[in-house]
Design an enzyme around this catalytic site. Structure first.
Site, PDB file in Angstrom:
ATOM      1  N   GLU A 127     127.008  69.908 129.922  1.00 16.11           N
ATOM      2  CA  GLU A 127     127.720  70.101 128.657  1.00 16.11           C
ATOM      3  C   GLU A 127     129.012  70.895 128.886  1.00 16.11           C
ATOM      4  O   GLU A 127     130.061  70.576 128.335  1.00 16.11           O
ATOM      5  CB  GLU A 127     126.836  70.861 127.660  1.00 16.11           C
ATOM      6  N   THR A 180     134.831  67.108 120.408  1.00 14.13           N
ATOM      7  CA  THR A 180     134.118  68.370 120.160  1.00 14.13           C
ATOM      8  C   THR A 180     135.074  69.549 120.259  1.00 14.13           C
ATOM      9  O   THR A 180     135.038  70.478 119.448  1.00 14.13           O
ATOM     10  CB  THR A 180     132.958  68.534 121.165  1.00 14.13           C
TER      11      THR A 180
END
Ligand code: HSE
Length: 302
Positions: A127, A180
Site C-alpha cells: 500500500e 487516493t
C-alpha cells in the site's frame, strides 16, 4: 509448489470508520498464482485484466514478496501471476488485494510461518509503495475477511468484527478517476471536537450493531460527517445516488475507500436487488460509464 488464491476487493472506511474500518467482498477480487522455481528471486510473469508494472520493485504484490523473502531468505524463487478482477483506482482496494494476496500466497510457500498480523504488516508495504501511505484498512479486511477494525497502528492491532448474515453490499463504480493521493489532499487537517464526538459515537454504534445483528442501529450509525463532505464533490452524482439508495431501502451509503465507488449496505437479497436497480437507473442517463456490484460479505478472507 504451486498455489492459486482469490484475494477479495474491499470497502475501506465504511462511512464513519475512516482509515480504521474495512470489509471484504465475496464476488470481486484478484486471482493470483504462486509457483516455486529453481532460480532465486521474485518474478511477476503475467498480469491480466489491468495495465500494471511487472517489475516487482514497483508492483504492490512484488514489493510485498520481496520484503517477505528478505525477512525469510529461501533457496528457491517464486513466480507470481495476477489476474485483476476489478479496475485499479476504483476505491475497492485494488493494490490491497494484490498486496494481501501476495502476503498470503508467499507465506504458504514459505510453510505458513507468519501470523495474519504479520501478513497485514507486509501487505501494508504494498500500500505504501503504490499510494504513498501504509494504510491497513483494506489489506486487513482482505486478509482476515468480514469487517476489520484497525484499532491501533503502533503497535498494529486488528480486531475482526462479526458479519450479520443478511448483510449485502451493493456498489456502483463510475468510470472516473479519483487518485487516493488527491482524495487525501482534500481532507480537513483539523476536526471540531463536536464532529469528532458524533463520528466516534457512530463508529461505536456501527460496531455494536454488527455484533448484535441490529440492522436499525447499523443504519443509524452508517454516516460520515467528516470525510464524506470533503470528498463527495470528486464523485459525480454522489448525493443523488445516496439519497435514492436509502429511499430504495439501503441501510446507508457512502464512499468506498477514497472513491469513486459508492457503496451501500443492505439487509437481505430483495432489498439489495431493489437498491441495485435503483442506483443503476439513477446513473443510466448520466453519460458516464459504470459497473455495478452486488456481493455478500466475504467472512473468511483470502
Ligand atoms: N482509508 C483510505 C482512504 C482508503 O480513504 O483514503 C484508501 O486506500
Amino acid at each position: 509448489n504451486y498455489l492459486k488464491i482469490f484475494s477479495p476487493a474491499t470497502v475501506a472506511n465504511v462511512s464513519c470508520g475512516f482509515d480504521a474500518l474495512g470489509l471484504a467482498l465475496e464476488t470481486v477480487g484478484d486471482t493470483m498464482t504462486f509457483t516455486k522455481t529453481a532460480t532465486k528471486g521474485v518474478k511477476i510473469t503475467q498480469i491480466t485484466g489491468a495495465d500494471l508494472p511487472l517489475d516487482p520493485q514497483i508492483n504492490a504484490a512484488g514489493v510485498v514478496a520481496l520484503a517477505m523473502l528478505e525477512k525469510h531468505p529461501v533457496d528457491f524463487g517464486i513466480d507470481i501471476t495476477i489476474h485483476k478482477g476489478f479496475t485499479p483506482g476504483s476505491g475497492l482496494g485494488s493494490s490491497a488485494a494484490s498486496a494481501a494476496g501476495a502476503a498470503f500466497g508467499i507465506n504458504q510457500l514459505l510453510g505458513n510461518i507468519f501470523s495474519p498480523l504479520e501478513l497485514t504488516q507486509f501487505a501494508m508495504l504494498g500500500e505504501e509503495a503504490t499510494c504513498g501511505t501504509p494504510i491497513a484498512d483494506n489489506v486487513s479486511a482482505a486478509i482476515y475477511g468480514g469487517f476489520t477494525l484497525v484499532r491501533s497502528y503502533e503497535p498494529l492491532s486488528i480486531v475482526k468484527i462479526p458479519v450479520p448474515a443478511d448483510l449485502k453490499v451493493v456498489a456502483i463504480h463510475p468510470q472516473v478517476e479519483v487518485k487516493t493521493k488527491d482524495a487525501r489532499e482534500v481532507l480537513p487537517k483539523e476536526v471540531p471536537l463536536k464532529d469528532a464526538v458524533t463520528q466516534w459515537a457512530n463508529v461505536g454504534g456501527l460496531i455494536s450493531g454488527l455484533y448484535t445483528n441490529d440492522y436499525q442501529l447499523i443504519a443509524d450509525s452508517l454516516t460520515d460527517i467528516i470525510v464524506e463532505p470533503a470528498r463527495k464533490h470528486l464523485i459525480p452524482h454522489f448525493d443523488e445516488v445516496k439519497q435514492q439508495a436509502i429511499k430504495a431501502g439501503a441501510l446507508g451509503a457512502g464512499i468506498s475507500g477514497s472513491g469513486p465507488t459508492i457503496f451501500t449496505l443492505c439487509k437481505g437479497d430483495a432489498t439489495a436487488e431493489n437498491v441495485y436497480k435503483t442506483i443503476q437507473n439513477t446513473y443510466q442517463d448520466k453519460q458516464i460509464d459504470f459497473n455495478m456490484i452486488l456481493s455478500k460479505i466475504n467472512t473468511k478472507g483470502i
